[in-house]
Design an enzyme around this catalytic site. Structure first.
Site, mmCIF file in Angstrom:
data_model
loop_
_atom_site.group_PDB
_atom_site.id
_atom_site.type_symbol
_atom_site.label_atom_id
_atom_site.label_comp_id
_atom_site.label_asym_id
_atom_site.label_seq_id
_atom_site.Cartn_x
_atom_site.Cartn_y
_atom_site.Cartn_z
ATOM 1 N N ARG A 58 0.814 -1.222 0.000
ATOM 2 C CA ARG A 58 0.000 0.000 0.000
ATOM 3 C C ARG A 58 0.846 1.269 0.000
ATOM 4 N NH1 ARG A 58 -2.929 -3.706 3.052
ATOM 5 N NH2 ARG A 58 -2.052 -2.947 5.002
ATOM 6 N N GLU A 95 2.464 -5.956 13.640
ATOM 7 C CA GLU A 95 1.384 -5.962 14.625
ATOM 8 C C GLU A 95 0.774 -7.374 14.680
ATOM 9 O OE1 GLU A 95 -1.812 -3.242 13.819
ATOM 10 O OE2 GLU A 95 -2.638 -3.445 15.838
HETATM 11 P P1 AMP Z 1 3.952 -2.009 11.877
HETATM 12 O O1 AMP Z 1 5.206 -2.633 11.370
HETATM 13 O O2 AMP Z 1 3.414 -2.688 13.104
HETATM 14 O O3 AMP Z 1 4.087 -0.509 12.053
HETATM 15 O O4 AMP Z 1 2.836 -2.282 10.777
HETATM 16 C C1 AMP Z 1 2.738 -1.483 9.657
HETATM 17 C C2 AMP Z 1 2.413 -2.278 8.416
HETATM 18 O O5 AMP Z 1 1.372 -3.240 8.649
HETATM 19 C C3 AMP Z 1 1.914 -1.361 7.344
HETATM 20 O O6 AMP Z 1 2.478 -1.794 6.107
HETATM 21 C C4 AMP Z 1 0.419 -1.511 7.372
HETATM 22 O O7 AMP Z 1 -0.105 -1.541 6.073
HETATM 23 C C5 AMP Z 1 0.148 -2.834 8.082
HETATM 24 N N1 AMP Z 1 -0.803 -2.707 9.203
HETATM 25 C C6 AMP Z 1 -0.518 -2.949 10.507
HETATM 26 N N2 AMP Z 1 -1.592 -2.758 11.288
HETATM 27 C C7 AMP Z 1 -2.569 -2.359 10.477
HETATM 28 C C8 AMP Z 1 -3.950 -1.979 10.690
HETATM 29 N N3 AMP Z 1 -4.501 -1.976 11.918
HETATM 30 N N4 AMP Z 1 -4.684 -1.629 9.616
HETATM 31 C C9 AMP Z 1 -4.128 -1.617 8.367
HETATM 32 N N5 AMP Z 1 -2.865 -1.971 8.107
HETATM 33 C C10 AMP Z 1 -2.085 -2.338 9.134
#
Ligand code: AMP
Length: 170
Positions: A58, A95
């Site tokens: 994205r 996450e």
């Molecule tokens: P992080 O590494 O935990 O900051 O996760 C970020 C990545 O995971 C990004 O590429 C987001 O597209 C995806 N992502 C994580 N949590 C979500 C969420 N609640 N909604 C949409 N995309 C998420």
């Protein structure tokens, strides 16, 4: 423009307990799509950006548009096994689950000023790994930008002293 009203919250996707922030409902509206780009650009003009790096997948949407508007090149950071030439890798905790990301070794070089872009900042693991890839290749991160920041997960604490831009904060 109030971009938040275009974001769809999808509970329990892709697994139970995650509130997924769906940006497709924003991207499909021409005015919201353009307003998102304008707002990101306001923060990133006049920084001498030479490469915009988008995080799969994205981060590619606005990443590509930002690169064109800034007169910069576009570079993808991708999931393992997708990039055809020689890469360097970095692993991180998401996450939901763990993952590895890759960049082509010859995509950026010392002297490049990099804008890193993804759709959403959650725990910060993905962007922390992306910053490491950029710095391993000797380039400078001048800004990190997101459409959405889940501030309660404190992801920005992982991103050091870099300038962080997010348009919508939860
Ligand atoms: P992080 O590494 O935990 O900051 O996760 C970020 C990545 O995971 C990004 O590429 C987001 O597209 C995806 N992502 C994580 N949590 C979500 C969420 N609640 N909604 C949409 N995309 C998420």
């Amino acid at each position: 423009m109030d971009l938040e009203k275009f974001i769809r919250n999808v509970p329990d996707f892709p697994i139970e307990g995650i509130q997924f922030k769906d940006i497709t409902t924003m991207l499909k509206e021409p005015e919201a799509l353009a307003a998102g780009l304008d707002e990101l650009l306001q923060h990133s003009v006049n920084k001498g950006v030479t490469k915009v790096i988008g995080i799969e997948s994205r981060g590619f949407i606005y990443g590509g548009a930002l690169a064109v508007k800034l007169g910069a090149g576009f570079v993808p950071i991708r999931k393992p096994g997708k990039l055809p030439a020689e890469t360097i890798k970095e692993s991180y905790t998401l996450e939901y689950g763990t993952n590895t990301i890759e960049i082509h070794k010859d995509a950026i070089a010392p002297g490049d000023k990099v804008l890193l872009h993804d759709d959403l900042l959650a725990t910060g693991g993905t962007m922390e790994a992306a910053i490491k890839l950029v710095e391993k290749l000797g380039a400078e991160v001048v800004q990190v930008s997101f459409l959405i920041e889940l501030s309660f997960l404190k992801g920005r604490e992982k991103l050091g002293e870099h300038e962080i831009v997010s348009l919508i904060t939860y």
